[in-house]
Design a protein around this motif. Structure first.
Motif, mmCIF file in Angstrom:
data_model
loop_
_atom_site.group_PDB
_atom_site.id
_atom_site.type_symbol
_atom_site.label_atom_id
_atom_site.label_comp_id
_atom_site.label_asym_id
_atom_site.label_seq_id
_atom_site.Cartn_x
_atom_site.Cartn_y
_atom_site.Cartn_z
ATOM 1 N N UNK A 1 0.836 -1.194 0.000
ATOM 2 C CA UNK A 1 0.000 0.000 0.000
ATOM 3 C C UNK A 1 0.874 1.248 0.000
ATOM 4 N N UNK A 2 0.263 2.335 -0.466
ATOM 5 C CA UNK A 2 0.885 3.646 -0.352
ATOM 6 C C UNK A 2 -0.094 4.588 0.343
ATOM 7 N N UNK A 3 0.459 5.603 0.999
ATOM 8 C CA UNK A 3 -0.359 6.615 1.637
ATOM 9 C C UNK A 3 0.027 7.970 1.059
ATOM 10 N N UNK A 4 -0.945 8.655 0.470
ATOM 11 C CA UNK A 4 -0.707 9.933 -0.185
ATOM 12 C C UNK A 4 -1.334 11.051 0.639
ATOM 13 N N UNK A 5 -0.707 12.232 0.598
ATOM 14 C CA UNK A 5 -1.204 13.384 1.335
ATOM 15 C C UNK A 5 -1.407 14.550 0.369
ATOM 16 N N UNK A 6 -2.645 14.780 -0.080
ATOM 17 C CA UNK A 6 -2.916 15.935 -0.934
ATOM 18 C C UNK A 6 -2.642 17.230 -0.180
ATOM 19 N N UNK A 19 -4.083 0.983 -2.797
ATOM 20 C CA UNK A 19 -3.704 -0.422 -2.824
ATOM 21 C C UNK A 19 -2.968 -0.677 -4.142
ATOM 22 N N UNK A 20 -1.651 -0.781 -4.079
ATOM 23 C CA UNK A 20 -0.844 -0.883 -5.299
ATOM 24 C C UNK A 20 -1.002 -2.230 -6.008
ATOM 25 N N UNK A 21 -1.628 -3.211 -5.357
ATOM 26 C CA UNK A 21 -1.847 -4.508 -6.010
ATOM 27 C C UNK A 21 -3.011 -4.453 -6.991
ATOM 28 N N UNK A 22 -3.847 -3.416 -6.874
ATOM 29 C CA UNK A 22 -4.974 -3.269 -7.786
ATOM 30 C C UNK A 22 -6.234 -4.001 -7.376
ATOM 31 N N UNK A 23 -6.177 -4.777 -6.303
ATOM 32 C CA UNK A 23 -7.358 -5.500 -5.851
ATOM 33 C C UNK A 23 -6.981 -6.626 -4.914
ATOM 34 N N UNK A 24 -7.998 -7.380 -4.485
ATOM 35 C CA UNK A 24 -7.807 -8.456 -3.514
ATOM 36 C C UNK A 24 -8.384 -9.755 -4.061
ATOM 37 N N UNK A 25 -7.719 -10.860 -3.738
ATOM 38 C CA UNK A 25 -8.244 -12.171 -4.059
ATOM 39 C C UNK A 25 -7.937 -13.111 -2.893
ATOM 40 N N UNK A 26 -8.414 -14.344 -2.968
ATOM 41 C CA UNK A 26 -8.302 -15.262 -1.845
ATOM 42 C C UNK A 26 -6.891 -15.387 -1.299
ATOM 43 N N UNK A 27 -6.756 -15.282 0.022
ATOM 44 C CA UNK A 27 -5.463 -15.401 0.678
ATOM 45 C C UNK A 27 -4.755 -14.082 0.916
ATOM 46 N N UNK A 28 -5.162 -13.019 0.228
ATOM 47 C CA UNK A 28 -4.550 -11.706 0.460
ATOM 48 C C UNK A 28 -4.933 -11.190 1.844
ATOM 49 N N UNK A 29 -4.016 -10.433 2.447
ATOM 50 C CA UNK A 29 -4.279 -9.825 3.754
ATOM 51 C C UNK A 29 -3.863 -8.367 3.716
ATOM 52 N N UNK A 30 -4.768 -7.518 4.145
ATOM 53 C CA UNK A 30 -4.532 -6.083 4.147
ATOM 54 C C UNK A 30 -4.889 -5.555 5.534
ATOM 55 N N UNK A 31 -3.958 -4.850 6.186
ATOM 56 C CA UNK A 31 -4.185 -4.364 7.541
ATOM 57 C C UNK A 31 -3.825 -2.890 7.629
ATOM 58 N N UNK A 32 -4.664 -2.120 8.315
ATOM 59 C CA UNK A 32 -4.471 -0.681 8.421
ATOM 60 C C UNK A 32 -4.786 -0.237 9.846
ATOM 61 N N UNK A 49 -11.876 2.767 -6.030
ATOM 62 C CA UNK A 49 -12.653 1.691 -5.429
ATOM 63 C C UNK A 49 -11.769 0.475 -5.188
ATOM 64 N N UNK A 50 -11.990 -0.189 -4.049
ATOM 65 C CA UNK A 50 -11.318 -1.459 -3.778
ATOM 66 C C UNK A 50 -12.051 -2.556 -4.540
ATOM 67 N N UNK A 51 -11.314 -3.546 -5.037
ATOM 68 C CA UNK A 51 -11.908 -4.616 -5.830
ATOM 69 C C UNK A 51 -11.622 -5.971 -5.182
#
Length: 233
Positions: A1-6, A19-32, A49-51
């Motif tokens: 992931x990246x975090x941008x500050x306008x 989300x630099x991966x472009x989306x999520x599929x089975x087994x992916x883990x994303x924590x914030x 949009x998250x996919x």
């Protein structure tokens, strides 16, 4: 992931997650994990949009968000839509710990396939769990479980629904927004004051475009300001 500050606004720091991966599929883990210091003001959104894409097995993608709000601080948690594709497997968990005088506006929109692309969610497994605590006391809990042919399930609501959102506003003056929001939300959408200082709206529409037409005015009313620019692109 990246975090941008306008560019900073006069009222709050704005952060945009990508989300630099472009989306999520089975087994992916994303924590914030998000925290505010006393008196701080933060608007947090996502660049797009998250996919949640189709999974090849039964192991879901996992998204975990933990929020901590210090005394006198404010957070507007405004991610753009999560799009569920057919055969998506997604499990999300959101927890909020906030001080008694903190303020929170939170929205999570979900789109069940893109109507313009002829998509539908005929086989989906989606779990969504929310817990919000104020001074350690649970003030809001929400559990969503969607299994199987979700597009057909929501179509039975009578709205031909293909998109929905939950909006929560926690603030000492939350009640003042109740009547104005009720006047602008057509059935089957609705809004209630669940307890002092806790306002919850459920929005249900036929597609993502119609959903945005309800969400954007609601956000602007609750936050007393415009939606983040990423929402308007």
């Amino acid at each position: 992931m990246k975090l941008l500050f306008p560019r900073p606004s006069a009222t709050a720091l704005e952060a945009v997650a990508l989300n630099t991966s472009g989306g999520l599929t089975g087994g992916d883990r994303l924590s914030l994990e998000i925290g505010t210091e006393p008196g701080a003001a933060l608007t947090f959104s996502t660049q797009a949009a998250e996919r949640a894409y189709a999974s090849t097995g039964d192991v879901p993608a996992q998204m975990t968000t933990s929020i901590h709000l210090a005394g006198g601080s404010r957070l507007d948690w405004l991610p753009q839509e999560t799009i569920l594709f057919d055969r998506a497997r997604l499990s999300r968990r959101l927890t909020v710990e906030m001080a008694c005088d903190a303020r929170l506006t939170l929205v999570e929109p979900v789109i069940l396939g893109r109507v313009a692309m002829g998509e539908r969610c005929g086989d989906v497994a989606f779990r969504d769990s929310w817990d919000i605590r104020r001074d350690g006391k649970l003030i809001y809990a929400d559990r969503t479980r969607l299994d199987g042919d979700v597009s057909a399930l929501l179509a039975r609501t009578g709205a031909g629904a293909g998109a929905y959102a939950t909006l929560v506003h926690v603030a000492p003056d939350a009640e003042r927004h109740l009547a104005p929001l009720r006047a602008t939300l057509p059935a089957p959408s609705g809004v209630s004051l669940l307890r002092d200082g806790v306002l919850v709206a459920r929005l249900l529409t036929e597609d993502g475009f119609a959903l945005r037409s309800l969400i954007v005015p609601a956000i602007e009313r609750l936050t007393d300001g415009p939606v983040p620019k990423v929402w308007r692109l």
